[in-house]
Design a protein around this motif. Structure first.
Motif, PDB file in Angstrom:
ATOM      1  N   ASN A  86      46.088   5.978  40.379  1.00 51.69           N
ATOM      2  CA  ASN A  86      46.882   5.765  41.587  1.00 51.69           C
ATOM      3  C   ASN A  86      47.636   4.436  41.524  1.00 51.69           C
ATOM      4  O   ASN A  86      47.553   3.604  42.424  1.00 51.69           O
ATOM      5  CB  ASN A  86      45.996   5.808  42.837  1.00 51.69           C
ATOM      6  N   TYR A  87      48.378   4.261  40.425  1.00 53.94           N
ATOM      7  CA  TYR A  87      49.167   3.043  40.261  1.00 53.94           C
ATOM      8  C   TYR A  87      50.249   2.925  41.328  1.00 53.94           C
ATOM      9  O   TYR A  87      50.662   1.812  41.682  1.00 53.94           O
ATOM     10  CB  TYR A  87      49.804   3.018  38.868  1.00 53.94           C
ATOM     11  N   LEU A  88      50.702   4.061  41.845  1.00 48.64           N
ATOM     12  CA  LEU A  88      51.722   4.021  42.880  1.00 48.64           C
ATOM     13  C   LEU A  88      51.264   3.184  44.073  1.00 48.64           C
ATOM     14  O   LEU A  88      52.045   2.429  44.655  1.00 48.64           O
ATOM     15  CB  LEU A  88      52.061   5.442  43.337  1.00 48.64           C
ATOM     16  N   ALA A  89      49.988   3.293  44.425  1.00 48.50           N
ATOM     17  CA  ALA A  89      49.453   2.571  45.585  1.00 48.50           C
ATOM     18  C   ALA A  89      49.408   1.063  45.369  1.00 48.50           C
ATOM     19  O   ALA A  89      49.270   0.304  46.326  1.00 48.50           O
ATOM     20  CB  ALA A  89      48.056   3.090  45.916  1.00 48.50           C
ATOM     21  N   THR A  90      49.535   0.615  44.109  1.00 48.34           N
ATOM     22  CA  THR A  90      49.507  -0.828  43.833  1.00 48.34           C
ATOM     23  C   THR A  90      50.874  -1.471  44.034  1.00 48.34           C
ATOM     24  O   THR A  90      50.990  -2.698  43.988  1.00 48.34           O
ATOM     25  CB  THR A  90      49.039  -1.107  42.389  1.00 48.34           C
ATOM     26  N   LEU A  91      51.911  -0.653  44.272  1.00 54.49           N
ATOM     27  CA  LEU A  91      53.247  -1.181  44.506  1.00 54.49           C
ATOM     28  C   LEU A  91      53.436  -1.483  45.992  1.00 54.49           C
ATOM     29  O   LEU A  91      52.742  -0.923  46.844  1.00 54.49           O
ATOM     30  CB  LEU A  91      54.306  -0.171  44.059  1.00 54.49           C
ATOM     31  N   ASP A  92      54.387  -2.357  46.298  1.00 54.57           N
ATOM     32  CA  ASP A  92      54.653  -2.605  47.718  1.00 54.57           C
ATOM     33  C   ASP A  92      55.295  -1.359  48.333  1.00 54.57           C
ATOM     34  O   ASP A  92      55.753  -0.455  47.624  1.00 54.57           O
ATOM     35  CB  ASP A  92      55.513  -3.854  47.910  1.00 54.57           C
ATOM     36  N   LEU A  93      55.336  -1.299  49.646  1.00 56.97           N
ATOM     37  CA  LEU A  93      55.758  -0.090  50.339  1.00 56.97           C
ATOM     38  C   LEU A  93      57.190   0.300  50.000  1.00 56.97           C
ATOM     39  O   LEU A  93      57.508   1.488  49.860  1.00 56.97           O
ATOM     40  CB  LEU A  93      55.603  -0.276  51.851  1.00 56.97           C
ATOM     41  N   PHE A  94      58.070  -0.677  49.855  1.00 57.88           N
ATOM     42  CA  PHE A  94      59.461  -0.386  49.530  1.00 57.88           C
ATOM     43  C   PHE A  94      59.571   0.254  48.151  1.00 57.88           C
ATOM     44  O   PHE A  94      60.311   1.224  47.960  1.00 57.88           O
ATOM     45  CB  PHE A  94      60.303  -1.662  49.601  1.00 57.88           C
ATOM     46  N   ASP A  95      58.808  -0.272  47.189  1.00 59.59           N
ATOM     47  CA  ASP A  95      58.852   0.284  45.840  1.00 59.59           C
ATOM     48  C   ASP A  95      58.149   1.641  45.769  1.00 59.59           C
ATOM     49  O   ASP A  95      58.542   2.498  44.971  1.00 59.59           O
ATOM     50  CB  ASP A  95      58.236  -0.703  44.841  1.00 59.59           C
ATOM     51  N   GLN A  96      57.126   1.835  46.577  1.00 65.22           N
ATOM     52  CA  GLN A  96      56.492   3.152  46.650  1.00 65.22           C
ATOM     53  C   GLN A  96      57.509   4.203  47.104  1.00 65.22           C
ATOM     54  O   GLN A  96      57.618   5.287  46.511  1.00 65.22           O
ATOM     55  CB  GLN A  96      55.307   3.135  47.609  1.00 65.22           C
ATOM     56  N   GLN A  97      58.237   3.880  48.157  1.00 68.31           N
ATOM     57  CA  GLN A  97      59.244   4.813  48.662  1.00 68.31           C
ATOM     58  C   GLN A  97      60.339   5.056  47.631  1.00 68.31           C
ATOM     59  O   GLN A  97      60.786   6.184  47.426  1.00 68.31           O
ATOM     60  CB  GLN A  97      59.854   4.260  49.951  1.00 68.31           C
ATOM     61  N   ALA A  98      60.762   3.979  46.961  1.00 67.90           N
ATOM     62  CA  ALA A  98      61.808   4.101  45.942  1.00 67.90           C
ATOM     63  C   ALA A  98      61.330   4.954  44.773  1.00 67.90           C
ATOM     64  O   ALA A  98      62.101   5.750  44.213  1.00 67.90           O
ATOM     65  CB  ALA A  98      62.223   2.715  45.454  1.00 67.90           C
ATOM     66  N   MET A  99      60.048   4.820  44.413  1.00 68.44           N
ATOM     67  CA  MET A  99      59.504   5.597  43.304  1.00 68.44           C
ATOM     68  C   MET A  99      59.446   7.082  43.651  1.00 68.44           C
ATOM     69  O   MET A  99      59.768   7.944  42.815  1.00 68.44           O
ATOM     70  CB  MET A  99      58.112   5.079  42.928  1.00 68.44           C
ATOM     71  N   LEU A 100      59.060   7.404  44.862  1.00 69.40           N
ATOM     72  CA  LEU A 100      59.004   8.801  45.291  1.00 69.40           C
ATOM     73  C   LEU A 100      60.412   9.399  45.380  1.00 69.40           C
ATOM     74  O   LEU A 100      60.621  10.572  45.062  1.00 69.40           O
ATOM     75  CB  LEU A 100      58.286   8.910  46.633  1.00 69.40           C
ATOM     76  N   LYS A 101      61.370   8.583  45.789  1.00 67.94           N
ATOM     77  CA  LYS A 101      62.761   9.025  45.822  1.00 67.94           C
ATOM     78  C   LYS A 101      63.268   9.277  44.404  1.00 67.94           C
ATOM     79  O   LYS A 101      64.010  10.237  44.154  1.00 67.94           O
ATOM     80  CB  LYS A 101      63.619   7.967  46.515  1.00 67.94           C
ATOM     81  N   LEU A 102      62.868   8.415  43.483  1.00 65.04           N
ATOM     82  CA  LEU A 102      63.232   8.588  42.073  1.00 65.04           C
ATOM     83  C   LEU A 102      62.703   9.916  41.555  1.00 65.04           C
ATOM     84  O   LEU A 102      63.411  10.666  40.876  1.00 65.04           O
ATOM     85  CB  LEU A 102      62.643   7.429  41.248  1.00 65.04           C
ATOM     86  N   LYS A 103      61.459  10.220  41.880  1.00 66.76           N
ATOM     87  CA  LYS A 103      60.857  11.477  41.447  1.00 66.76           C
ATOM     88  C   LYS A 103      61.619  12.669  42.007  1.00 66.76           C
ATOM     89  O   LYS A 103      61.942  13.621  41.284  1.00 66.76           O
ATOM     90  CB  LYS A 103      59.403  11.538  41.885  1.00 66.76           C
ATOM     91  N   SER A 104      61.907  12.616  43.294  1.00 68.60           N
ATOM     92  CA  SER A 104      62.596  13.724  43.943  1.00 68.60           C
ATOM     93  C   SER A 104      63.965  13.993  43.315  1.00 68.60           C
ATOM     94  O   SER A 104      64.379  15.139  43.153  1.00 68.60           O
ATOM     95  CB  SER A 104      62.748  13.427  45.438  1.00 68.60           C
ATOM     96  N   LYS A 105      64.643  12.930  42.937  1.00 65.82           N
ATOM     97  CA  LYS A 105      66.008  13.062  42.435  1.00 65.82           C
ATOM     98  C   LYS A 105      66.080  13.437  40.959  1.00 65.82           C
ATOM     99  O   LYS A 105      66.996  14.156  40.540  1.00 65.82           O
ATOM    100  CB  LYS A 105      66.768  11.749  42.678  1.00 65.82           C
ATOM    101  N   TYR A 106      65.105  12.968  40.156  1.00 67.14           N
ATOM    102  CA  TYR A 106      65.260  13.108  38.704  1.00 67.14           C
ATOM    103  C   TYR A 106      64.154  13.897  38.003  1.00 67.14           C
ATOM    104  O   TYR A 106      64.231  14.094  36.791  1.00 67.14           O
ATOM    105  CB  TYR A 106      65.339  11.712  38.063  1.00 67.14           C
ATOM    106  N   GLU A 107      63.147  14.395  38.719  1.00 70.05           N
ATOM    107  CA  GLU A 107      62.004  15.004  38.036  1.00 70.05           C
ATOM    108  C   GLU A 107      62.364  16.283  37.280  1.00 70.05           C
ATOM    109  O   GLU A 107      61.660  16.661  36.339  1.00 70.05           O
ATOM    110  CB  GLU A 107      60.872  15.284  39.024  1.00 70.05           C
ATOM    111  N   LYS A 108      63.436  16.938  37.663  1.00 68.33           N
ATOM    112  CA  LYS A 108      63.807  18.185  36.985  1.00 68.33           C
ATOM    113  C   LYS A 108      64.783  17.962  35.835  1.00 68.33           C
ATOM    114  O   LYS A 108      65.161  18.914  35.151  1.00 68.33           O
ATOM    115  CB  LYS A 108      64.403  19.168  37.995  1.00 68.33           C
TER     116      LYS A 108
END
Length: 298
Positions: A86-108
């Motif tokens: 759960n490395y995602l939880a070690t990031l600050d909230l802004f970076d957590q949101q940015a990381m999830l947005k990155l996944k949504s946009k580029y995972e495919k």
């Protein structure tokens, strides 16, 4: 304790399923960093587009620490998490949101999709690509080619690497269209990643910048130990002009010849302030050998 940037790297792997090719990971870290005010990683235009030497080094270090594995296959290099933490939880909230947005946009997107996307969206980072002509249209290649710097005329530069990353340093060379980096350190070794001779030369070659080390023009490290004021530096460099520079005219003439050949040459050493580095005195000596030679500290 992990550096924050390495947490971002591990979180990227984790969010994207725990396994990515090295090229995919580089591209995703690049896209993630674009949204950061203070970027975790900086990048240069390399063989396959945007590339971070620091991220590459971090991958090796994390592999040595047992947090991920690096596997070379016929289909490329794969980077894989040893286990999810759960490395995602070690990031600050802004970076957590940015990381999830990155996944949504580029995972495919496939590896090639990501490469092409970054080439089209950020054409500067495709200028040294080995595959751009294979995956981009004629119009897209033309846009990439317009990002290249072509500056006419002979010009001498000086640059120090104190306080900046290897990537920032290299981009200054690219932006100023440097053709040759002349390392004037007595001992071309640095505890700072990327600036020892072998590392720096390899990085330059990958950017189509020639590299040469001229240790004869360096200053012995023990002479620099007790410098506290600009006056101390000036006294040292005055002595340097009367001894090392005077006794190594052949090396100065060599650089002057290289200026005629490469046209845009940068002298490099450690110090950020050129007035606290002997490279400024080398530049002064070269300017005295040439009429109308232009000079710039970068």
């Amino acid at each position: 304790m992990l550096y924050y940037r390495r947490k971002i790297l591990l979180a990227t792997l984790e969010v994207f399923g725990g396994k990515l090719t090295a090229k995919q990971l580089q591209k995703l870290l690049f896209l993630f960093s674009r949204g950061q005010e203070i970027k975790a990683y900086d990048f240069v235009p390399y063989y396959y587009g945007c590339f971070s030497f620091q991220a590459n080094q971090d991958i090796v270090i994390l592999g040595n620490q047992g947090l991920l594995t690096i596997k070379e296959t016929e289909h490329g290099r794969f980077i894989e998490l040893v286990k999810s933490c759960n490395y995602l939880a070690t990031l600050d909230l802004f970076d957590q949101q940015a990381m999830l947005k990155l996944k949504s946009k580029y995972e495919k997107m496939s590896q090639m999709d990501l490469i092409k996307y970054t080439y089209v969206k950020f054409p500067f980072y495709a200028i040294n690509s080995r595959i751009a002509s294979d995956i981009l249209s004629k119009d897209e290649i033309e846009i990439v080619n317009r990002q290249r710097r072509h500056i006419e005329g002979v010009k001498l530069f000086t640059i120090g690497y104190e306080g900046i990353t290897l990537e920032t340093y290299l981009k200054r060379l690219i932006i100023n269209d440097i053709h040759l980096l002349c390392d004037v350190r007595r001992n071309a070794y640095s505890q700072k990643y990327g600036f020892s001779k072998t590392q720096l030369e390899k990085a330059c070659v990958g950017l189509n910048i020639a590299y040469i080390h001229i240790p004869e023009l360096g200053i012995e490290s023990q002479k620099r130990q007790d410098l506290k004021s600009q006056k101390d530096y000036d006294i040292l460099f005055d002595e340097y002009e009367k001894t090392t520079l005077k006794n190594n005219q052949e090396s100065l003439l060599k650089i002057r010849t290289l200026l005629d050949r490469y046209e845009r040459v940068a002298l490099t050493c450690f110090e950020k302030n050129p007035m606290q580095c002997h490279r400024s005195r080398i530049a002064k000596a070269l300017l005295s050998l040439s009429n109308n030679l232009e000079f710039k500290a970068i």
